[in-house]
Design a protein around this motif. Sequence first.
Motif, PDB file in Angstrom:
ATOM      1  N   ASN A 182       0.712  -1.338  -0.128  1.00 17.01           N
ATOM      2  CA  ASN A 182       0.008  -0.041  -0.075  1.00 17.01           C
ATOM      3  C   ASN A 182       0.996   1.238  -0.038  1.00 17.01           C
ATOM      4  O   ASN A 182       0.380   2.145   0.576  1.00 17.01           O
ATOM      5  CB  ASN A 182      -1.113   0.126   1.157  1.00 17.01           C
ATOM      6  CG  ASN A 182      -1.823  -1.178   1.037  1.00 17.01           C
ATOM      7  OD1 ASN A 182      -3.009  -0.795   0.235  1.00 17.01           O
ATOM      8  ND2 ASN A 182      -1.791  -2.075   2.098  1.00 17.01           N
ATOM      9  N   GLY A 189      -4.620  -1.963   3.511  1.00 13.57           N
ATOM     10  CA  GLY A 189      -5.275  -0.698   3.001  1.00 13.57           C
ATOM     11  C   GLY A 189      -6.176  -1.078   1.862  1.00 13.57           C
ATOM     12  O   GLY A 189      -6.628  -2.019   1.601  1.00 13.57           O
ATOM     13  N   GLN A 190      -6.100   0.028   1.115  1.00 20.39           N
ATOM     14  CA  GLN A 190      -7.129   0.066   0.027  1.00 20.39           C
ATOM     15  C   GLN A 190      -6.367  -0.630  -1.156  1.00 20.39           C
ATOM     16  O   GLN A 190      -7.279  -1.087  -2.029  1.00 20.39           O
ATOM     17  CB  GLN A 190      -7.323   1.557  -0.701  1.00 20.39           C
ATOM     18  CG  GLN A 190      -7.982   2.305   0.257  1.00 20.39           C
ATOM     19  CD  GLN A 190      -9.406   1.885   0.857  1.00 20.39           C
ATOM     20  OE1 GLN A 190     -10.187   1.300  -0.130  1.00 20.39           O
ATOM     21  NE2 GLN A 190      -9.576   1.417   1.882  1.00 20.39           N
ATOM     22  N   LEU A 191      -5.004  -1.100  -1.414  1.00 20.98           N
ATOM     23  CA  LEU A 191      -4.671  -1.577  -2.465  1.00 20.98           C
ATOM     24  C   LEU A 191      -4.123  -3.028  -2.114  1.00 20.98           C
ATOM     25  O   LEU A 191      -4.413  -3.922  -3.236  1.00 20.98           O
ATOM     26  CB  LEU A 191      -3.270  -0.976  -3.012  1.00 20.98           C
ATOM     27  CG  LEU A 191      -3.298   0.400  -3.234  1.00 20.98           C
ATOM     28  CD1 LEU A 191      -2.039   1.124  -3.689  1.00 20.98           C
ATOM     29  CD2 LEU A 191      -4.185   0.627  -4.702  1.00 20.98           C
ATOM     30  N   SER A 193      -5.372  -6.050   1.269  1.00 23.20           N
ATOM     31  CA  SER A 193      -5.775  -6.195   2.727  1.00 23.20           C
ATOM     32  C   SER A 193      -6.162  -7.676   2.587  1.00 23.20           C
ATOM     33  O   SER A 193      -7.131  -8.339   2.148  1.00 23.20           O
ATOM     34  CB  SER A 193      -7.033  -5.388   2.741  1.00 23.20           C
ATOM     35  OG  SER A 193      -7.554  -5.954   4.282  1.00 23.20           O
ATOM     36  N   ALA A 196      -9.775  -8.069   4.030  1.00 25.15           N
ATOM     37  CA  ALA A 196     -10.661  -7.803   3.012  1.00 25.15           C
ATOM     38  C   ALA A 196     -10.708  -9.355   2.056  1.00 25.15           C
ATOM     39  O   ALA A 196     -11.844  -9.434   2.009  1.00 25.15           O
ATOM     40  CB  ALA A 196     -10.330  -6.734   2.165  1.00 25.15           C
ATOM     41  N   ASN A 220     -12.231   1.854 -10.147  1.00 23.32           N
ATOM     42  CA  ASN A 220     -13.313   1.711  -9.006  1.00 23.32           C
ATOM     43  C   ASN A 220     -13.281   0.261  -8.368  1.00 23.32           C
ATOM     44  O   ASN A 220     -14.502  -0.153  -8.123  1.00 23.32           O
ATOM     45  CB  ASN A 220     -14.589   2.013  -9.537  1.00 23.32           C
ATOM     46  CG  ASN A 220     -15.213   1.098 -10.719  1.00 23.32           C
ATOM     47  OD1 ASN A 220     -14.244   0.308 -11.117  1.00 23.32           O
ATOM     48  ND2 ASN A 220     -16.468   1.477 -11.335  1.00 23.32           N
ATOM     49  N   SER A 222     -12.957  -2.974  -6.442  1.00 23.01           N
ATOM     50  CA  SER A 222     -12.888  -3.265  -4.448  1.00 23.01           C
ATOM     51  C   SER A 222     -11.603  -3.719  -4.095  1.00 23.01           C
ATOM     52  O   SER A 222     -10.830  -3.784  -4.974  1.00 23.01           O
ATOM     53  CB  SER A 222     -13.877  -4.519  -4.436  1.00 23.01           C
ATOM     54  OG  SER A 222     -13.411  -5.617  -5.060  1.00 23.01           O
ATOM     55  N   VAL A 223     -11.495  -3.350  -2.702  1.00 23.99           N
ATOM     56  CA  VAL A 223     -10.262  -3.776  -2.298  1.00 23.99           C
ATOM     57  C   VAL A 223      -9.888  -5.482  -2.463  1.00 23.99           C
ATOM     58  O   VAL A 223      -8.839  -5.602  -2.612  1.00 23.99           O
ATOM     59  CB  VAL A 223     -10.302  -3.589  -0.608  1.00 23.99           C
ATOM     60  CG1 VAL A 223      -9.183  -4.137   0.037  1.00 23.99           C
ATOM     61  CG2 VAL A 223     -10.419  -1.869  -0.446  1.00 23.99           C
ATOM     62  N   ARG A 226      -8.422  -5.608  -5.868  1.00 23.53           N
ATOM     63  CA  ARG A 226      -7.096  -5.178  -5.952  1.00 23.53           C
ATOM     64  C   ARG A 226      -6.052  -5.936  -5.195  1.00 23.53           C
ATOM     65  O   ARG A 226      -5.062  -6.401  -5.848  1.00 23.53           O
ATOM     66  CB  ARG A 226      -7.018  -3.874  -5.357  1.00 23.53           C
ATOM     67  CG  ARG A 226      -7.908  -2.679  -6.269  1.00 23.53           C
ATOM     68  CD  ARG A 226      -7.855  -1.122  -5.538  1.00 23.53           C
ATOM     69  NE  ARG A 226      -8.567  -0.087  -5.994  1.00 23.53           N
ATOM     70  CZ  ARG A 226      -9.163   0.602  -5.481  1.00 23.53           C
ATOM     71  NH1 ARG A 226      -9.096   0.909  -4.026  1.00 23.53           N
ATOM     72  NH2 ARG A 226      -9.846   1.779  -6.314  1.00 23.53           N
ATOM     73  N   SER A 227      -6.585  -6.428  -4.142  1.00 22.39           N
ATOM     74  CA  SER A 227      -5.508  -7.687  -3.256  1.00 22.39           C
ATOM     75  C   SER A 227      -5.336  -8.919  -4.318  1.00 22.39           C
ATOM     76  O   SER A 227      -4.227  -9.234  -4.346  1.00 22.39           O
ATOM     77  CB  SER A 227      -6.301  -8.011  -2.126  1.00 22.39           C
ATOM     78  OG  SER A 227      -6.635  -6.902  -1.299  1.00 22.39           O
TER      79      SER A 227
END
Length: 325
Positions: A182, A189-191, A193, A196, A220, A222-223, A226-227
């Motif tokens: 992240n 985090g957002q990139l 988790s 998540a 857009n 989701s986390v 992205r993970s």
Amino acid sequence: MLAARPAPTPRAARRATRPRATETRARARRVAARAKRDETLAEITPEALKKQLFASKDLWSTDVHAVMYRHCDGDGAKAAKYWLQYMPMRNRAEVIRMMLELARAPHAVEVVGYLAWPKVKPKTPFGKTPSLVDIDGCANDVSHETAIIRYLGRELSLDGANEYERARVDELFMQYWHTIRNGGLTHDGQLYSARALKESIERREDAECARFQETHRVNNLSVPARSRQALRVFEEILERNGNSRLVGESLTYVDLALFETLFELAEEDLVPDFATRLNLPRCGEFLTAVAREPPIDRYLKSATRIPRYERPTYAYIGGRHRAVP
């Protein structure tokens, strides 16, 4: 006829007549005055530290300030080539510690509890931790996780076997840093988790998406998506390499960075079967292979490894090879 040499000034005369040994001692005193390795700290055993941390309940309540010596053969501070200073958590120092353990480098781990940190903070280069203290005997420190990892990579020959490999290791480390880590802000985090990912699996969400290479930086997703993307990059590299190494034939610091991420993801309270659930078979094989490396295996099972904590409370919790006392 040569002109007479000007008479030395009083200060220059004193400097010229000062014995070399005296100058050497004066220089040593100046260095010692600046040196930041606190060799007067009490040594603490890993078992005692573990007991103290769990008694403190969480990071915010820790007041420990002590040192553990690793691979110093009983000589303590005298034998410690490296002196790592960090708070009692894995977080930003875990890859660094794995590098030192893999190389069996004589080192000290200065553990600075949160309540002890205010006295130490002003002495660090940027008021942040971790720091590698006094790397050259002249009181020069290296701070910031990435700078320490790269420095030790060179020192311990964990950065690749040639110029191309060193560039490739650095490249993949930056990919890891800007996605899985992240951007250095957080491990969760957002990139990327792990939490998540677990929650999306429990909700049976479809988090499949395009490859990272085919996705715009601004998106857009989701986390969890992205993970998965972040991990898939390394899955594809491992599949191409076919040898449980990201670069070359030997372990490098980027291998240890990915390993630390996957080891945490595979904890029982997260996604222990991530290789199947997330369709990452090569990452699963990689995790198993690196965990079997004798120095890594010993470190993972030793009491010297700091316990995990849970977010957002930073309360210490158990995990593999680390039961709550």
